[in-house]
Structure formats: C-alpha cells, structure tokens
Motif scaffolding. Sequence first.
Motif, PDB file in Angstrom:
ATOM      1  N   MET A   1      31.471 -59.701 115.428  1.00  0.00           N
ATOM      2  CA  MET A   1      32.850 -59.620 115.873  1.00  0.00           C
ATOM      3  C   MET A   1      33.366 -58.204 115.666  1.00  0.00           C
ATOM      4  O   MET A   1      33.080 -57.578 114.645  1.00  0.00           O
ATOM      5  N   VAL A   2      34.166 -57.721 116.632  1.00  0.00           N
ATOM      6  CA  VAL A   2      34.775 -56.403 116.495  1.00  0.00           C
ATOM      7  C   VAL A   2      35.869 -56.490 115.428  1.00  0.00           C
ATOM      8  O   VAL A   2      36.752 -57.344 115.502  1.00  0.00           O
ATOM      9  N   VAL A   3      35.797 -55.613 114.416  1.00  0.00           N
ATOM     10  CA  VAL A   3      36.755 -55.661 113.311  1.00  0.00           C
ATOM     11  C   VAL A   3      38.130 -55.212 113.808  1.00  0.00           C
ATOM     12  O   VAL A   3      38.249 -54.218 114.526  1.00  0.00           O
ATOM     13  N   GLU A   4      39.158 -55.962 113.428  1.00  0.00           N
ATOM     14  CA  GLU A   4      40.538 -55.632 113.813  1.00  0.00           C
ATOM     15  C   GLU A   4      40.901 -54.243 113.303  1.00  0.00           C
ATOM     16  O   GLU A   4      40.671 -53.921 112.136  1.00  0.00           O
ATOM     17  N   GLY A   5      41.452 -53.438 114.184  1.00  0.00           N
ATOM     18  CA  GLY A   5      41.926 -52.114 113.780  1.00  0.00           C
ATOM     19  C   GLY A   5      40.839 -51.083 113.581  1.00  0.00           C
ATOM     20  O   GLY A   5      41.099 -50.008 113.041  1.00  0.00           O
ATOM     21  N   SER A   6      39.609 -51.400 113.992  1.00  0.00           N
ATOM     22  CA  SER A   6      38.525 -50.443 113.742  1.00  0.00           C
ATOM     23  C   SER A   6      38.197 -49.604 114.968  1.00  0.00           C
ATOM     24  O   SER A   6      37.372 -48.710 114.906  1.00  0.00           O
ATOM     25  N   ILE A   7      38.820 -49.902 116.124  1.00  0.00           N
ATOM     26  CA  ILE A   7      38.462 -49.184 117.343  1.00  0.00           C
ATOM     27  C   ILE A   7      39.101 -47.799 117.345  1.00  0.00           C
ATOM     28  O   ILE A   7      40.319 -47.668 117.208  1.00  0.00           O
ATOM     29  N   LYS A   8      38.228 -46.769 117.476  1.00  0.00           N
ATOM     30  CA  LYS A   8      38.734 -45.387 117.554  1.00  0.00           C
ATOM     31  C   LYS A   8      38.230 -44.802 118.856  1.00  0.00           C
ATOM     32  O   LYS A   8      37.024 -44.659 119.056  1.00  0.00           O
ATOM     33  N   ARG A   9      39.167 -44.474 119.751  1.00  0.00           N
ATOM     34  CA  ARG A   9      38.782 -43.889 121.028  1.00  0.00           C
ATOM     35  C   ARG A   9      38.998 -42.388 120.976  1.00  0.00           C
ATOM     36  O   ARG A   9      40.004 -41.917 120.446  1.00  0.00           O
ATOM     37  N   ALA A  10      38.056 -41.619 121.552  1.00  0.00           N
ATOM     38  CA  ALA A  10      38.242 -40.177 121.655  1.00  0.00           C
ATOM     39  C   ALA A  10      39.282 -39.902 122.736  1.00  0.00           C
ATOM     40  O   ALA A  10      39.256 -40.551 123.781  1.00  0.00           O
TER      41      ALA A  10
ATOM     42  N   HIS B   1      28.897 -58.440 106.196  1.00  0.00           N
ATOM     43  CA  HIS B   1      28.623 -57.008 106.254  1.00  0.00           C
ATOM     44  C   HIS B   1      29.216 -56.430 107.528  1.00  0.00           C
ATOM     45  O   HIS B   1      29.503 -57.166 108.460  1.00  0.00           O
ATOM     46  N   GLU B   2      29.356 -55.093 107.526  1.00  0.00           N
ATOM     47  CA  GLU B   2      29.873 -54.429 108.714  1.00  0.00           C
ATOM     48  C   GLU B   2      28.908 -53.351 109.162  1.00  0.00           C
ATOM     49  O   GLU B   2      28.210 -52.752 108.337  1.00  0.00           O
ATOM     50  N   VAL B   3      28.865 -53.116 110.450  1.00  0.00           N
ATOM     51  CA  VAL B   3      28.064 -52.015 110.991  1.00  0.00           C
ATOM     52  C   VAL B   3      28.968 -51.214 111.923  1.00  0.00           C
ATOM     53  O   VAL B   3      29.714 -51.793 112.713  1.00  0.00           O
ATOM     54  N   VAL B   4      28.902 -49.877 111.795  1.00  0.00           N
ATOM     55  CA  VAL B   4      29.693 -49.030 112.683  1.00  0.00           C
ATOM     56  C   VAL B   4      28.886 -48.760 113.945  1.00  0.00           C
ATOM     57  O   VAL B   4      27.709 -48.425 113.886  1.00  0.00           O
ATOM     58  N   VAL B   5      29.523 -48.969 115.102  1.00  0.00           N
ATOM     59  CA  VAL B   5      28.858 -48.797 116.385  1.00  0.00           C
ATOM     60  C   VAL B   5      29.504 -47.622 117.111  1.00  0.00           C
ATOM     61  O   VAL B   5      30.738 -47.499 117.150  1.00  0.00           O
ATOM     62  N   LYS B   6      28.651 -46.726 117.657  1.00  0.00           N
ATOM     63  CA  LYS B   6      29.162 -45.623 118.482  1.00  0.00           C
ATOM     64  C   LYS B   6      28.687 -45.853 119.904  1.00  0.00           C
ATOM     65  O   LYS B   6      27.518 -46.182 120.127  1.00  0.00           O
ATOM     66  N   TYR B   7      29.603 -45.677 120.839  1.00  0.00           N
ATOM     67  CA  TYR B   7      29.268 -45.960 122.230  1.00  0.00           C
ATOM     68  C   TYR B   7      30.008 -44.988 123.120  1.00  0.00           C
ATOM     69  O   TYR B   7      31.109 -44.538 122.797  1.00  0.00           O
TER      70      TYR B   7
ATOM     71  N   ASP C   1      39.709 -37.397 124.770  1.00  0.00           N
ATOM     72  CA  ASP C   1      39.312 -36.659 125.965  1.00  0.00           C
ATOM     73  C   ASP C   1      37.995 -37.140 126.582  1.00  0.00           C
ATOM     74  O   ASP C   1      37.475 -36.512 127.492  1.00  0.00           O
ATOM     75  N   SER C   2      37.435 -38.237 126.092  1.00  0.00           N
ATOM     76  CA  SER C   2      36.181 -38.712 126.675  1.00  0.00           C
ATOM     77  C   SER C   2      36.105 -40.226 126.539  1.00  0.00           C
ATOM     78  O   SER C   2      37.035 -40.864 126.061  1.00  0.00           O
ATOM     79  N   LEU C   3      34.988 -40.800 126.991  1.00  0.00           N
ATOM     80  CA  LEU C   3      34.819 -42.251 126.907  1.00  0.00           C
ATOM     81  C   LEU C   3      34.190 -42.681 125.583  1.00  0.00           C
ATOM     82  O   LEU C   3      33.833 -43.835 125.410  1.00  0.00           O
ATOM     83  N   ASP C   4      34.023 -41.711 124.658  1.00  0.00           N
ATOM     84  CA  ASP C   4      33.415 -42.051 123.373  1.00  0.00           C
ATOM     85  C   ASP C   4      34.302 -43.026 122.613  1.00  0.00           C
ATOM     86  O   ASP C   4      35.514 -42.860 122.551  1.00  0.00           O
ATOM     87  N   VAL C   5      33.681 -44.023 122.039  1.00  0.00           N
ATOM     88  CA  VAL C   5      34.441 -44.997 121.278  1.00  0.00           C
ATOM     89  C   VAL C   5      33.620 -45.389 120.050  1.00  0.00           C
ATOM     90  O   VAL C   5      32.385 -45.350 120.080  1.00  0.00           O
ATOM     91  N   GLU C   6      34.325 -45.675 118.983  1.00  0.00           N
ATOM     92  CA  GLU C   6      33.649 -46.050 117.748  1.00  0.00           C
ATOM     93  C   GLU C   6      34.346 -47.295 117.215  1.00  0.00           C
ATOM     94  O   GLU C   6      35.573 -47.373 117.219  1.00  0.00           O
ATOM     95  N   PHE C   7      33.583 -48.286 116.796  1.00  0.00           N
ATOM     96  CA  PHE C   7      34.213 -49.485 116.224  1.00  0.00           C
ATOM     97  C   PHE C   7      33.240 -50.145 115.255  1.00  0.00           C
ATOM     98  O   PHE C   7      32.048 -49.811 115.231  1.00  0.00           O
ATOM     99  N   ALA C   8      33.762 -51.033 114.447  1.00  0.00           N
ATOM    100  CA  ALA C   8      32.909 -51.721 113.476  1.00  0.00           C
ATOM    101  C   ALA C   8      32.697 -53.162 113.929  1.00  0.00           C
ATOM    102  O   ALA C   8      33.577 -53.770 114.522  1.00  0.00           O
TER     103      ALA C   8
ATOM    104  N   ASP D   1      22.079 -42.207 109.671  1.00  0.00           N
ATOM    105  CA  ASP D   1      23.277 -42.413 108.836  1.00  0.00           C
ATOM    106  C   ASP D   1      23.651 -43.889 108.690  1.00  0.00           C
ATOM    107  O   ASP D   1      24.711 -44.200 108.144  1.00  0.00           O
ATOM    108  N   GLY D   2      22.833 -44.775 109.233  1.00  0.00           N
ATOM    109  CA  GLY D   2      23.155 -46.200 109.140  1.00  0.00           C
ATOM    110  C   GLY D   2      24.182 -46.642 110.161  1.00  0.00           C
ATOM    111  O   GLY D   2      24.788 -47.699 110.021  1.00  0.00           O
ATOM    112  N   GLN D   3      24.402 -45.788 111.184  1.00  0.00           N
ATOM    113  CA  GLN D   3      25.311 -46.191 112.258  1.00  0.00           C
ATOM    114  C   GLN D   3      24.496 -46.634 113.460  1.00  0.00           C
ATOM    115  O   GLN D   3      23.363 -46.206 113.645  1.00  0.00           O
TER     116      GLN D   3
END
Lengths: 250, 153
Positions: B59-68, B83-89, B70-77, B112-114
Amino acid sequence: MWKTFVAWFHRMGSPKWFYEITGRWIPWFAAAAVLLITVGTTWGLAFAPADYQQGNSFRIIYIHVPAAILAQSIFFAMAIAGGIGLIWKMKVADMVAKSCAPIGATMTFIALFTGAVWGKPTWGAWWVWDARLTSMLILLFLYFGVIALQSAFDSKQSAARASAILSLVGVVNIPIIKYSVDWWNTLHQPATFKLTEKPAMPPEMWMPLLVMVIGFYCFFAVVLMMRTRNEILEREKRTQWVQGLLSEKG
Amino acid sequence: MNPKRKKKLVLLSSMVAAVAVAVGLVLFALSENINLFYTPTQIAQGEAPVGQRIRAGGMVVEGSIKRAPDSLDVEFAVTDYEHEVVVKYSGILPDLFREGQGIVTMGSMNADGQFEASEVLAKHDENYMPPEVEAALKASGKTAYGESGAPAQ
C-alpha cells in the motif's frame, strides 16, 4: 425420491426423449435469457451507481463476472457429463459434453478479453502474468484441447472417451482459478462475493450483476440444448424417429 | 450399479485425485515463484534478490508521495503495515494510483535499499461502492465495510 431421479436419469439417456423434452424447454429458457440479459444490461450500464474509485469503467463487471463464472461452471458440467458418458456409456452425455466445449471456450475468451480491457485503465496493464490470469488462460487452452480431441478421432466413441478424460483431469484447474487470489500474491483482487460473508458491494450494484449471472446461465442452457439437439439429429439420422421427423417437416 | 461401472467409477475418481495431488505438490513447490510480487517484509528480510528485476507490492503510505516540480520523477513509500520500502519512479502513474492504494511495481533494489521502479501498476481491492456512500463513510470517520487498513495480499 432416489427412484424418480434414477428413472429420470435413464430417460434423459434416450436421445429421442431428450430431443422432445428440450424442444419444449428451449422457448422458456430463451425468453428468460433475453429478458434477464436485457434487464441486467440496462440496469447495470445505465442505472447502477458508478464506483467511487473506478467511476464508470467498473461497469464492465456486468459482462466480465458472469462470463468468468460461466467459463468455470461449463467446464465442470462438461467434466461431469464426460464422466457419466465414460461410466454409464450414455450417448446423450457424450453429446452434451461435446456441446459444452465451444460455449465454455467462448465464455473464457470473453472473460479474458473484458478483463484485459478493464485492466488497462484500472491497473495500467492489459496483461500481467499473475496466478489468476494465467490459470484462466490455461482454462482456455484446456477447452481448445477438448475441442481438438473431439475432432481428432474417426470414431465418436474414442473422441468422447479422450475428451472426457482431458476434462476430468482439467477439473483440477477450477479450484486453482477460484483460490489463486487467496493462495498467492496477485494483481487481481480477491473475490467480492463469498458464500459466508456479505458481498463487498451494495445491493444496487450487485442486484443487476445477479440478474446478469442468471441470464447468462439461461443463455448457456439454451445454446447447450440447441447444440445437443443438432448432435442428436446428426448421429441418429438413420433411426426411424428422426426419419419420421424429417418426413413430417417435409 | 453393476460391478463393471463401479470399477470404472473408482478408477476415474482415483485418476482425478492422483492428478489433483500431483498438481498440488507442483504448485506447493513453486509457490514462491507463482507469487506476483514480494511484500516489503520479504524485502526487508532479504528474501528478494538485490540487483535483479523483481516486483514489489503493497500500500502507498499516506503522505509519502514526493513529486519533483520540474519532471515526472516521483518518490513514495510502500508498506504492508510491518515494513516500508521507498520506491523511486519516473513516468506517468495509473489513474488509480493514490495514497492508501495497493500497487504492484516492477524494478530492482539499489544499493541504498531503495526500489528503482520501471513500471507501476495499481491494484484495486474487492470493495465497490457509489461515491456518495464513500463520502458519507469518510464524513463519519469509518472505512469501507468496517475493515480498517487490512494489508493487501
């Protein structure tokens, strides 16, 4: 009770009797199928509320779920008919089993196709190799195998025996399809309807779905009876009663 | 039932049972490979191979979405509530992607475990309801069908 069932079972085994009784049943089942599918489609597509997350695209459920249920039920019916044909050497059972295969294959294809169309907007992919989708694809191939075996033999008896054995072996796949979403991590969600719990859907959404499922069953019954009757006429064409029927119709 | 038919019935039933057992054993042996994705707990416990292409789900963690900006880069947990895993996309996310939603993502673990994702798929649950019902439930502070935050299977 048991005696009447046995008597009925043996009478069903007579092609002539089967032909006559289904001739009387078909109009009723056909009327029910047309009515239920018309009502279910209109209700589901126009009047049922949209889903809070998927919006209107969830409405494909009204085709997808009935087709998937039928695909599995028909395989089960085909295996039972095949088993009866093997054990009791009942020709009508062989013909019923043979008539099931193309209908079931069509339903499986509809379920897979509508699933892909539904998967693209909701999941973001047409196809994923998860356990539910893959086991459903195997079901389609099992149907193809049964159809191929039916036409691979010159003797009707060998064809019926070979395809009955394949259907009986293939039945193992049915519980795998059903429980795939519980046993493994899949992209496909678990079942919305369970026998022991309330459906995870309000009545105004599941009632049209129930109407569609019953409508699909009636449609299957009609097509199955029509195909089996065709098969009976073909195989019994030299008997007196079919000859009589032919001369009657001119 | 005459003895010949009885014999046949027994033979056929045992054949079906034998095939069921054989298939059951094969599926049991392959069960790890049939799973579509690894859960964050499996990744945390080192069951998922590092550097290889795998799928992760949760499940996507509430409040964990960070969008760049100026680009389509997004990071969320992503979590399974243990446990949690950080995903970069980098790319367009599916319509159903939102906080609290189940997802399945394809990619690999970096040093880095991401999790570096190349594809994100949204998983939806078995609950359906009209938007008004959902709004009413939210207003009363309950979740759908009395289940609160059950981890995605």
